[in-house]
Design a protein around this motif. Structure first.
Motif, short mmCIF file in Angstrom:
data_model
loop_
_atom_site.label_atom_id
_atom_site.label_comp_id
_atom_site.label_asym_id
_atom_site.label_seq_id
_atom_site.Cartn_x
_atom_site.Cartn_y
_atom_site.Cartn_z
N ASP A 85 0.84 -1.21 0.00
CA ASP A 85 0.00 0.00 0.00
C ASP A 85 0.87 1.25 0.00
O ASP A 85 0.60 2.21 -0.73
N ARG A 87 3.98 1.62 -1.09
CA ARG A 87 4.69 1.87 -2.35
C ARG A 87 3.72 2.41 -3.41
O ARG A 87 4.12 3.14 -4.30
N GLY A 88 2.45 2.05 -3.27
CA GLY A 88 1.47 2.49 -4.25
C GLY A 88 0.94 3.90 -4.00
O GLY A 88 0.40 4.52 -4.91
N GLN A 89 1.09 4.40 -2.77
CA GLN A 89 0.46 5.68 -2.44
C GLN A 89 1.46 6.81 -2.18
O GLN A 89 1.18 7.96 -2.53
N MET B 20 -6.79 4.23 -1.34
CA MET B 20 -6.42 4.19 -2.78
C MET B 20 -7.64 4.49 -3.64
O MET B 20 -7.54 5.20 -4.65
N ILE B 23 -8.09 8.19 -3.57
CA ILE B 23 -7.12 8.90 -4.42
C ILE B 23 -7.61 8.89 -5.88
O ILE B 23 -7.69 9.93 -6.54
N ALA B 93 1.01 -1.41 -8.22
CA ALA B 93 2.34 -0.99 -7.80
C ALA B 93 3.35 -2.08 -8.14
O ALA B 93 4.56 -1.86 -8.07
N LYS B 114 1.28 2.37 -10.14
CA LYS B 114 1.17 3.21 -8.95
C LYS B 114 2.59 3.62 -8.59
O LYS B 114 3.52 2.85 -8.83
N PRO B 115 2.85 4.74 -7.95
CA PRO B 115 1.88 5.74 -7.54
C PRO B 115 1.22 6.43 -8.74
O PRO B 115 1.87 6.70 -9.74
#
Lengths: 165, 178
Positions: A85, A87-89, B20, B23, B93, B114-115
């Motif tokens: 989470d 790394r994705g945000q 997420m 976002i 990601a 991602k990001p």
């Protein structure tokens, strides 16, 4: 070559999206994108809170991982989810370094069959790096400190990979 | 890149992580899309696609229970009233090649790492609008044509049955002769 290859059938794509959108003549898409970026920026405060919560979760998950057995399994699962989470945000909110460290840790977990003391040490170093970024609010690439953190982690992983060579 | 008015589009955002979803929803709202539904997992997503008009699906890849691959295959199956041609942007990601290829081979339309940034998501939506790909059905795949380019000078292996010449040359012969 045998003739057993499946036949290929093509299906037209009517592209209904094109009928639903209109070109804004004279408008600059950069303005739309800037507006969307602004809408996301508003979530920055919430991310900062989540980031700090995530550090707490990682600290307690790595403690579980160190216990071994079933508790390790559960700990790794939490660790992987939280790191994934992050790394994705994080990059969206000006913390690309967090995304890089999270990515490195996720890949390390994905490629590790078992987690012994050496693997756990590598993960602890990743979590310590994330803690440092969180405590010092290191945004962007982190300058010299960021470079030092990343190069330190790279060296650790290179050393780990060279063990069996 | 052109500026599009996207306000008539309906989007579905699928991600098990609430923040997420927020976002991506904020990005879409910023891009003027107002009809946005959210789903926490694959089951909710299928329900939403069945019951509401969805123009574009933006979905996570790593989800518990029904993961991205399973959800995408369910969508492309077209079973139980699902539109199998709906454009799907996979957002992940996990950008290792194996993961991206798995998403491609499950029938994704676009991939977004991602990001997430507003510019990157807008570019994917524009690509869907401006470059729609025909769909392909083989024995093992249904989804957008995985060949994005048609290069007349292509000399690599030709894998489709239709690509083979009538004189029975196999792929290796074809490579050696070109």
């Amino acid at each position: 070559m045998s003739d057993d290859k499946p036949k290929v059938e093509f299906v037209d794509n009517p592209n209904p999206l094109k009928d639903k959108v209109k070109i804004k003549h004279g408008a600059d898409p950069k303005e739309m994108i800037a507006k969307a970026d602004e809408a996301v920026k508003k979530l920055g405060g919430e991310f900062e809170k989540l980031f700090t919560d995530n550090i707490r979760q990682l600290t307690s998950a790595i403690a579980e991982v160190k216990l071994g057995g079933e508790r390790q399994k559960a700990g790794v699962s939490v660790l992987r989810r939280v790191l994934h989470d992050l790394r994705g945000q994080a990059g969206t909110f000006g913390y690309p370094l967090v995304s890089q460290v999270g990515d490195s840790a996720c890949k390390f977990i994905d490629l590790s069959d078992d987690l012994g003391n050496t693997e756990i040490d590598v993960l602890v170093m990743h979590i310590d790096a994330l803690k440092a970024v969180n405590q010092s609010k290191i945004t962007g690439d982190g300058g010299p400190i960021g470079q030092e953190l990343m190069s330190g982690l790279r060296k650790v992983i290179q050393k780990y990979n060279a063990r069996g060579a | 890149m052109k500026a599009y008015n996207l306000e008539n589009l309906s989007a579905l955002v699928v991600d098990d992580n609430r923040f997420m979803r927020t976002i991506i929803t904020n990005v879409l709202r910023g891009l003027s899309i107002t009809h946005i539904a959210e789903a926490r997992d694959g089951r909710e997503a299928l329900e939403e696609i069945r019951n509401s008009p969805v123009d574009v699906v933006i979905m996570d890849w790593e989800m518990p229970e029904m993961n991205g691959a399973q959800l995408l295959k369910n969508i492309r199956s077209g079973k139980r009233g699902i539109n199998p041609l709906v454009p799907v942007v996979v957002v992940s990601a996990n950008t290792i090649a194996r993961n991206v290829l798995a998403a491609r081979d499950s029938g994704m339309t676009e991939f977004l790492a991602k990001p997430v940034s507003a510019a990157a998501l807008y570019a994917r939506i524009v690509s869907i609008i401006e470059n729609p790909r025909r769909f392909v059905r083989t024995g093992t795949y249904f989804g957008p044509d995985r060949r994005r380019k048609f290069d007349p000078d292509y000399t690599g292996p030709k894998r489709r049955a239709e690509d083979r010449t009538s004189d029975g040359l196999d792929d290796l012969d074809a490579i050696q002769r070109t």
